[in-house]
Design an enzyme around this catalytic site. Structure first.
Site, PDB file in Angstrom:
ATOM      1  N   GLY A  84     -67.537  62.830  30.076  1.00 58.24           N
ATOM      2  CA  GLY A  84     -66.780  61.593  29.922  1.00 58.24           C
ATOM      3  C   GLY A  84     -67.473  60.750  28.879  1.00 58.24           C
ATOM      4  N   SER A 116     -71.134  68.259  28.957  1.00 60.01           N
ATOM      5  CA  SER A 116     -70.819  67.237  27.964  1.00 60.01           C
ATOM      6  C   SER A 116     -71.763  66.038  28.100  1.00 60.01           C
ATOM      7  CB  SER A 116     -69.347  66.838  28.091  1.00 60.01           C
ATOM      8  OG  SER A 116     -68.936  66.015  27.037  1.00 60.01           O
ATOM      9  N   ALA A 117     -71.274  64.881  28.540  1.00 62.19           N
ATOM     10  CA  ALA A 117     -72.149  63.714  28.713  1.00 62.19           C
ATOM     11  C   ALA A 117     -73.285  64.010  29.682  1.00 62.19           C
ATOM     12  CB  ALA A 117     -71.340  62.515  29.205  1.00 62.19           C
ATOM     13  N   HIS A 153     -70.435  69.758  22.380  1.00 62.57           N
ATOM     14  CA  HIS A 153     -69.187  69.860  21.611  1.00 62.57           C
ATOM     15  C   HIS A 153     -69.465  69.956  20.111  1.00 62.57           C
ATOM     16  CE1 HIS A 153     -66.733  68.623  25.136  1.00 62.57           C
ATOM     17  NE2 HIS A 153     -67.632  67.669  25.329  1.00 62.57           N
ATOM     18  N   GLU A 188     -68.745  74.531  21.777  1.00 61.18           N
ATOM     19  CA  GLU A 188     -67.965  74.628  23.005  1.00 61.18           C
ATOM     20  C   GLU A 188     -67.927  76.069  23.499  1.00 61.18           C
ATOM     21  OE1 GLU A 188     -64.170  72.712  22.662  1.00 61.18           O
ATOM     22  OE2 GLU A 188     -65.100  70.747  22.939  1.00 61.18           O
TER      23      GLU A 188
END
Length: 233
Positions: A84, A116-117, A153, A188
């Site tokens: 997020g 991700s985050a 990413h 990714e």
């Protein structure tokens, strides 16, 4: 320290975390409960439910970290931090004392998972996130589970693209103009598995790119062990 650091939680044409399902099940073998850190999205209960549905499929129950005390979180057997907005995530973790609770849990043997985050914050700072600063955290400092920065990413330039904004590589080079900590760009579909001081690049073959100040980027295909290059002074 055990960590499973995904570049992303959902790959094109796949469902949530399904591209890494078998590897996650192996990594979490013997663990039947984890705490999910949902603060990177606004709907923390809805986000926790998404994670719970996936992990139920590999026999693991999920409790939202927002529903437990920092003391209980620090005793967790496993912690997964979802993706997020990194700034929102880091602000919440600092302001609630959960950053320190996660660090304590991992120091005591908890397995850490991030996407991700959640992967970005395994690094010393959030400085190599891709996100907009929609809120202002009290500090850019993050978990520091690994001694290098991570850019989830990671995107390669598209040949013939007429977009005039900076490429991801250019932004990382700008970071290295001001900082000396190396940056691992995770494409990714890839992840970094960290166990017993060793680092393994896994997932899709296209792998990762390592950036160091004053050096050409180094390219790595998965699977590969990156321990020597990621721990080099």
């Amino acid at each position: 320290m055990r960590a499973f650091l995904l570049s992303n939680s959902t790959c094109s044409g796949n469902t949530y975390l399904n591209h890494a399902k078998d590897d996650l099940a192996r990594f979490l073998d013997g663990i039947d409960e984890l705490f999910f850190v949902p603060f990177a999205l606004a709907d923390v209960d809805g986000y926790t439910a998404v994670a719970a549905r996936f992990f139920a499929g590999i026999g693991i129950s999920v409790t939202g970290a927002h529903r437990v005390s920092t003391g209980l979180l620090s005793q967790a057997p496993a912690i997964f931090t979802g993706g997020g907005n990194t700034f929102r995530l880091v602000k919440a973790l600092h302001e609630t004392g959960r950053m320190e609770a996660i660090q304590q849990a991992v120091a005591d043997g908890a397995s850490y998972l991030g996407a991700s985050a959640g992967t970005n914050i395994a690094a010393p700072t959030l400085s190599t996130t891709n996100d907009m600063p929609i809120v202002e955290p009290p500090s850019f400092s993050t978990l520091g589970l690994v001694p290098f920065q991570i850019n989830p990413h990671y995107l390669d330039p598209v040949p013939g693209d007429t977009h005039m904004g900076e490429t991801r590589e250019e932004r990382i080079v700008q970071y290295l103009e001001e900082n000396e900590t190396p940056v691992l760009g995770l494409r990714e579909g890839t992840w970094l598995r960290c166990e017993d001081g060793r680092y393994f690049l896994e997932g899709m073959e296209r792998g990762a790119r390592l950036f160091r100040r004053g050096a050409e980027p180094a390219e790595f295909s998965a699977p590969a062990e990156l321990t020597s290059v990621l721990t080099r002074g």
